[in-house]
Design an enzyme around this catalytic site. Structure first.
Site, PDB file in Angstrom:
ATOM      1  N   GLY A 166       3.830 -23.235  14.411  1.00 50.92           N
ATOM      2  CA  GLY A 166       2.622 -23.082  13.603  1.00 50.92           C
ATOM      3  C   GLY A 166       2.698 -22.018  12.533  1.00 50.92           C
ATOM      4  O   GLY A 166       1.906 -22.013  11.595  1.00 50.92           O
TER       5      GLY A 166
ATOM      6  N   ILE B  67       4.496 -27.794  17.201  1.00 47.95           N
ATOM      7  CA  ILE B  67       4.939 -28.820  18.146  1.00 47.95           C
ATOM      8  C   ILE B  67       4.932 -28.278  19.578  1.00 47.95           C
ATOM      9  O   ILE B  67       4.644 -28.997  20.528  1.00 47.95           O
ATOM     10  CB  ILE B  67       6.352 -29.317  17.770  1.00 47.95           C
ATOM     11  CG1 ILE B  67       6.328 -29.906  16.366  1.00 47.95           C
ATOM     12  CG2 ILE B  67       6.854 -30.355  18.751  1.00 47.95           C
ATOM     13  CD1 ILE B  67       7.662 -29.821  15.668  1.00 47.95           C
TER      14      ILE B  67
ATOM     15  N   TYR C  84       3.140 -29.714   9.692  1.00 47.84           N
ATOM     16  CA  TYR C  84       3.486 -29.233  11.026  1.00 47.84           C
ATOM     17  C   TYR C  84       4.827 -28.523  11.007  1.00 47.84           C
ATOM     18  O   TYR C  84       5.655 -28.743  10.118  1.00 47.84           O
ATOM     19  CB  TYR C  84       3.477 -30.368  12.063  1.00 47.84           C
ATOM     20  CG  TYR C  84       4.609 -31.367  11.948  1.00 47.84           C
ATOM     21  CD1 TYR C  84       4.482 -32.489  11.142  1.00 47.84           C
ATOM     22  CD2 TYR C  84       5.796 -31.197  12.664  1.00 47.84           C
ATOM     23  CE1 TYR C  84       5.509 -33.425  11.046  1.00 47.84           C
ATOM     24  CE2 TYR C  84       6.819 -32.124  12.585  1.00 47.84           C
ATOM     25  CZ  TYR C  84       6.679 -33.237  11.768  1.00 47.84           C
ATOM     26  OH  TYR C  84       7.692 -34.144  11.674  1.00 47.84           O
ATOM     27  N   CYS C  85       5.012 -27.648  12.001  1.00 48.43           N
ATOM     28  CA  CYS C  85       6.284 -26.951  12.166  1.00 48.43           C
ATOM     29  C   CYS C  85       6.456 -26.640  13.653  1.00 48.43           C
ATOM     30  O   CYS C  85       5.692 -27.128  14.478  1.00 48.43           O
ATOM     31  CB  CYS C  85       6.330 -25.682  11.314  1.00 48.43           C
ATOM     32  SG  CYS C  85       5.102 -24.448  11.778  1.00 48.43           S
ATOM     33  N   THR C  86       7.445 -25.831  14.004  1.00 47.57           N
ATOM     34  CA  THR C  86       7.765 -25.609  15.416  1.00 47.57           C
ATOM     35  C   THR C  86       6.633 -24.935  16.192  1.00 47.57           C
ATOM     36  O   THR C  86       6.205 -25.426  17.229  1.00 47.57           O
ATOM     37  CB  THR C  86       9.030 -24.741  15.535  1.00 47.57           C
ATOM     38  OG1 THR C  86      10.041 -25.311  14.711  1.00 47.57           O
ATOM     39  CG2 THR C  86       9.520 -24.669  16.961  1.00 47.57           C
TER      40      THR C  86
END
Ligand SMILES: [Zn+2]
Ligand SMILES: [Zn+2]
Length: 337
Positions: free
Chosen positions: A181, A206, A177-179
């Site tokens: 995508g 997220i 996961y990241c901020t």
């Protein structure tokens, strides 16, 4: 009162023949709509974070979709303040500096996209490994429990660091996961190329996880804040405070920049320490701040001569996202005496 503005982001990996031309076209199309934000275009695609008056949203969506059909917008929120101060569109070699040689692997072979609900279910499985692909200062204030957190300050360094940690566990289920995508798009393809068999990623990052959690009434397994690249610095996903003031270690999760502009270090400082250190990151910077302006400038120049990054210094305060992108948290202090 100013008009309601919508903050949103979108990205796409898509071949762009002439990024310079696209940059000019976007600027002339978007300026009349009062779009503000930071946009990168490259031969490999586009990555945009921006805000605009909500009344222009549909017109803007049509303009963007005429160029990039059905590209999804991740809408963060609507408010009466501006999250960006100007419109910056830049041509870059890559839309995300990932340090990867894209010719080595098939960048289109991305992992499986998971919704918030699917991600939550996958997290419950004990055989999954959760990997946070953001930088150190981002996961410091918010994360999924059990996530592997990089120590690196850039995505470029976080990828090899995570690979070293995960080597030998290629059969396990990976959850990335990241901020928003975009980092997972490239990273998931790269992990698959590296032999990981079951690679999954949080679709929309997220930002969209938070939206889905709210809309569907799910439990947020992400706790704390989501670090974002605009003036707000971070938005609270849950009320948990996971981080600590870097000076006194009391619970605190609001980042700020050292008030000595020559330093500008991004750090966590509670209100007590803000008073004690005059909003500086250290006694060193505080002492410099107490000197007359000319002397301060000389100290700054001396630091630059020693090879410090010149671009941080400006008569007008540089935008925070620029500083964050350029200045890692653990970079040594500019002046030691
Ligand atoms: Zn403190
Ligand atoms: Zn400082």
């Amino acid at each position: 009162m100013s008009a309601l503005r919508t903050t949103l982001s979108f990205y796409r990996y898509v071949h762009i023949e002439n990024p310079e031309q696209l940059m000019k076209d976007l600027r002339s199309e978007w300026t009349p709509l009062d779009v503000l934000g930071r946009i990168y275009v490259a031969n490999e695609g586009i990555n945009a974070q921006l805000s605009l008056p909500s009344e222009h949203l549909e017109e803007f969506r049509n303009l963007v979709h005429a160029r990039f059909p059905e590209i999804p917008f991740k809408i963060a929120r609507e408010e009466r303040s501006e999250s960006f101060v100007k419109l910056t569109i830049k041509v870059r070699p890559k839309v995300v500096a990932d340090g990867l040689n894209d010719k080595d692997f098939d960048v289109t072979q991305v992992g499986t996209h998971l919704t918030a609900r699917e991600f939550n279910e996958a997290l419950a499985d004990e055989n999954t490994i959760v990997v946070d692909l953001r930088n150190h200062y981002e996961c410091e204030v918010g994360r999924f429990d059990k996530a592997l957190l990089p120590k690196a300050n850039t995505f470029r360094d976080a990828l090899p660091e995570m690979y070293d940690t995960l080597k030998g566990q290629e059969d396990k289920k990976l959850l990335l996961y990241c901020t928003g995508g975009i980092r997972c798009e490239k990273a998931s393809a790269w992990f698959k190329y590296k032999g990981f068999k079951d690679v999954n990623q949080l679709h929309g990052g997220i930002i969209d996880y938070a939206r889905q959690v709210e809309e569907e009434g799910l439990e947020s397994l992400y706790r704390g804040k989501n670090f974002v690249f605009d003036k707000r610095i971070a938005e609270a996903i849950t009320p948990d405070v996971l981080a600590h003031c870097h000076q006194c270690e009391s619970p605190w999760d609001i980042h700020k920049n050292c008030s000595f502009e020559g330093c500008n270090r991004l750090f966590l400082q509670c209100p007590n320490c803000e008073t004690e250190f005059d909003a500086c990151c250290s006694k060193t910077c505080q002492e410099i701040m107490q000197k007359p302006k000319e002397e301060r400038n000389l100290l700054q120049q001396a630091w630059e001569l020693k090879g410090g990054p010149k671009a941080y210094w400006s008569k007008t305060r540089l935008s925070k996202e620029y500083i964050w992108a350029k200045r890692p948290l653990d970079e040594p202090l500019p002046v030691n005496s």
